[in-house]
Write a protein that holds these residues in place. Structure first.
Motif, PDB file in Angstrom:
ATOM      1  N   ASP A 195      32.092  33.843  43.622  1.00  0.00           N
ATOM      2  CA  ASP A 195      33.255  33.529  42.513  1.00  0.00           C
ATOM      3  C   ASP A 195      33.632  33.798  41.682  1.00  0.00           C
ATOM      4  N   SER A 196      33.219  34.805  40.960  1.00  0.00           N
ATOM      5  CA  SER A 196      33.122  35.416  39.403  1.00  0.00           C
ATOM      6  C   SER A 196      32.827  36.771  39.283  1.00  0.00           C
ATOM      7  N   TYR A 197      33.770  37.386  38.876  1.00  0.00           N
ATOM      8  CA  TYR A 197      33.811  38.970  38.558  1.00  0.00           C
ATOM      9  C   TYR A 197      32.900  39.639  37.360  1.00  0.00           C
ATOM     10  N   THR A 198      32.492  40.424  37.394  1.00  0.00           N
ATOM     11  CA  THR A 198      32.447  40.841  36.428  1.00  0.00           C
ATOM     12  C   THR A 198      33.253  41.886  35.611  1.00  0.00           C
ATOM     13  N   ARG A 199      33.672  41.864  34.263  1.00  0.00           N
ATOM     14  CA  ARG A 199      34.911  42.139  33.260  1.00  0.00           C
ATOM     15  C   ARG A 199      34.645  43.796  32.876  1.00  0.00           C
ATOM     16  N   PHE A 200      34.586  44.691  33.723  1.00  0.00           N
ATOM     17  CA  PHE A 200      33.920  46.013  33.022  1.00  0.00           C
ATOM     18  C   PHE A 200      35.132  46.963  32.329  1.00  0.00           C
ATOM     19  N   ASN A 201      34.420  47.307  31.578  1.00  0.00           N
ATOM     20  CA  ASN A 201      34.956  48.439  29.928  1.00  0.00           C
ATOM     21  C   ASN A 201      36.233  49.502  30.863  1.00  0.00           C
ATOM     22  N   VAL A 253      38.177  45.029  48.137  1.00  0.00           N
ATOM     23  CA  VAL A 253      36.870  45.870  49.033  1.00  0.00           C
ATOM     24  C   VAL A 253      36.180  46.742  47.943  1.00  0.00           C
ATOM     25  N   VAL A 254      36.954  47.313  46.959  1.00  0.00           N
ATOM     26  CA  VAL A 254      36.706  48.097  45.717  1.00  0.00           C
ATOM     27  C   VAL A 254      35.852  46.862  44.373  1.00  0.00           C
ATOM     28  N   LYS A 255      36.491  45.658  44.530  1.00  0.00           N
ATOM     29  CA  LYS A 255      36.102  44.777  43.502  1.00  0.00           C
ATOM     30  C   LYS A 255      35.314  43.832  44.343  1.00  0.00           C
ATOM     31  N   ASP A 256      34.121  43.717  45.271  1.00  0.00           N
ATOM     32  CA  ASP A 256      33.581  43.401  45.769  1.00  0.00           C
ATOM     33  C   ASP A 256      32.164  44.368  45.796  1.00  0.00           C
ATOM     34  N   GLU A 259      31.081  44.429  41.716  1.00  0.00           N
ATOM     35  CA  GLU A 259      30.433  43.342  41.788  1.00  0.00           C
ATOM     36  C   GLU A 259      28.962  43.244  42.470  1.00  0.00           C
ATOM     37  N   ARG A 260      28.916  44.227  43.456  1.00  0.00           N
ATOM     38  CA  ARG A 260      27.245  44.142  44.545  1.00  0.00           C
ATOM     39  C   ARG A 260      26.425  44.880  43.336  1.00  0.00           C
ATOM     40  N   LEU A 261      27.262  46.514  43.186  1.00  0.00           N
ATOM     41  CA  LEU A 261      26.327  46.996  42.362  1.00  0.00           C
ATOM     42  C   LEU A 261      26.060  46.541  40.687  1.00  0.00           C
ATOM     43  N   ALA A 262      26.996  45.904  40.152  1.00  0.00           N
ATOM     44  CA  ALA A 262      26.489  45.188  38.803  1.00  0.00           C
ATOM     45  C   ALA A 262      25.559  44.835  38.765  1.00  0.00           C
ATOM     46  N   ARG A 263      25.826  43.477  40.145  1.00  0.00           N
ATOM     47  CA  ARG A 263      24.942  42.304  40.162  1.00  0.00           C
ATOM     48  C   ARG A 263      23.225  43.513  40.530  1.00  0.00           C
ATOM     49  N   GLN A 264      23.020  44.012  40.925  1.00  0.00           N
ATOM     50  CA  GLN A 264      22.136  44.962  41.535  1.00  0.00           C
ATOM     51  C   GLN A 264      21.484  45.800  39.964  1.00  0.00           C
ATOM     52  N   GLY A 265      22.270  45.739  39.144  1.00  0.00           N
ATOM     53  CA  GLY A 265      21.849  46.260  37.487  1.00  0.00           C
ATOM     54  C   GLY A 265      21.975  48.278  37.667  1.00  0.00           C
ATOM     55  N   TYR A 270      28.955  50.066  32.487  1.00  0.00           N
ATOM     56  CA  TYR A 270      29.959  49.637  32.719  1.00  0.00           C
ATOM     57  C   TYR A 270      30.796  48.623  31.534  1.00  0.00           C
ATOM     58  N   ILE A 271      29.472  48.086  31.926  1.00  0.00           N
ATOM     59  CA  ILE A 271      29.160  46.873  31.371  1.00  0.00           C
ATOM     60  C   ILE A 271      30.090  46.212  29.312  1.00  0.00           C
ATOM     61  N   GLY A 272      30.613  45.939  29.101  1.00  0.00           N
ATOM     62  CA  GLY A 272      30.478  45.637  27.898  1.00  0.00           C
ATOM     63  C   GLY A 272      31.263  46.507  26.741  1.00  0.00           C
ATOM     64  N   ARG A 273      31.559  46.352  25.352  1.00  0.00           N
ATOM     65  CA  ARG A 273      31.748  46.636  25.135  1.00  0.00           C
ATOM     66  C   ARG A 273      31.380  48.553  24.303  1.00  0.00           C
TER      67      ARG A 273
END
Length: 273
Positions: A195-201, A253-256, A259-265, A270-273
């Motif tokens: 439903d929502s996706y992480t914003r990467f730097n 496919v890249v987005k999903d 996002e899966r890897l980001a939610r696994q930490g 690549y997240i944040g400033r």
């Protein structure tokens, strides 16, 4: 003696003479002659008789005189057997249509010799396989000719039916294929899983390349073909699928996957400033 019905074409006086000769034994009976004569009429002549006012016939002699006078002009339109030699089968005319046209003309010719009619109808055939078949078979009577013609007519009608069952043009045959190609030109779309996706730097393409380099995930063994490769946009390339048609940043496919890897930490750097 037989008498063909008079249809309004030909010498009306000759028809009356033949009728009187045939009815010789009843020549003194006006009622019998008046009632019998209409049975030897057909077409326009029968229509003329049907339109006569009731009680207008007082004797057969008067009836015959009215008949002769009414159709007197028809005598000049009588065709002889020579006319049949002018009837020819057209280049694209079916055998059935030719025989119908020929027979209609032959009926109007009085006392037509069957041999003359047979010769004329054979001579009028256009050059082709059927004419050659008739030349070999040499039918001696009109019946023999018609028997041969019926078989040829059935063949022509079968071919016509098959032609009507085929597509009318090559353009129509290609239409479904072209419609399919138009659909293939449309970009392939997949539904997003989150439903929502992480914003990467960092650009997704760079993240994917580094992930592959560090062997965090394995590249797909074989990229799926979403659309016909003849119509893909060669200016766009996906680093994940290693094929043209869309960019890495556009790839669902890249987005999903990211996002899966980001939610696994696994993509915190690549997240944040």
């Amino acid at each position: 003696m037989t008498l063909a019905p008079y249809k309004g074409i030909g010498d009306s006086k000759v028809h009356v003479t033949k009728f009187e000769s045939m009815m010789f034994l009843n020549s003194n009976s006006d009622p019998i002659l008046c009632r019998s004569f209409p049975t030897f009429l057909d077409g326009a002549a029968l229509l003329w008789f049907s339109n006569m006012p009731a009680g207008s016939i007082t004797s057969f002699d008067e009836f015959a005189k009215m008949f002769i006078n009414h159709f007197a002009a028809s005598k000049i339109y009588v065709r002889d057997s020579d006319y049949l030699s002018t009837i020819k089968q057209g280049p694209h005319e079916s055998l059935k249509d030719y025989m119908t046209r020929f027979t209609t003309a032959a009926i109007e010719i009085p006392d037509l010799n069957p041999e003359v009619q047979l010769h004329a109808i054979k001579s009028g055939l256009r050059p082709g396989k059927f004419q050659e078949a008739i030349a070999v078979a040499k039918p001696k009577t009109l019946k023999e000719f018609r028997d041969k013609a019926i078989g040829q007519i059935e063949i022509e009608e079968l071919h016509e039916t098959r032609r009507n069952e085929k597509p009318t043009s090559r353009r129509e045959e290609e239409r479904p294929y072209k419609s399919q190609n138009r659909d293939l030109k449309k970009p392939f779309k997949m539904d997003l899983k989150f439903d929502s996706y992480t914003r990467f730097n960092t650009r997704r393409e760079d993240i994917i390349k580094e992930i592959f380099h560090n062997k965090l995930i394995k590249p797909p063994s074989r990229a799926s073909t979403y659309q016909d490769q003849r119509y893909v946009d060669k200016t766009k390339h996906c680093a994940f699928h290693k094929k043209f048609g869309h960019t890495t940043d556009e790839c669902v496919v890249v987005k999903d996957t990211l996002e899966r890897l980001a939610r696994q930490g696994l993509l915190d750097k690549y997240i944040g400033r």
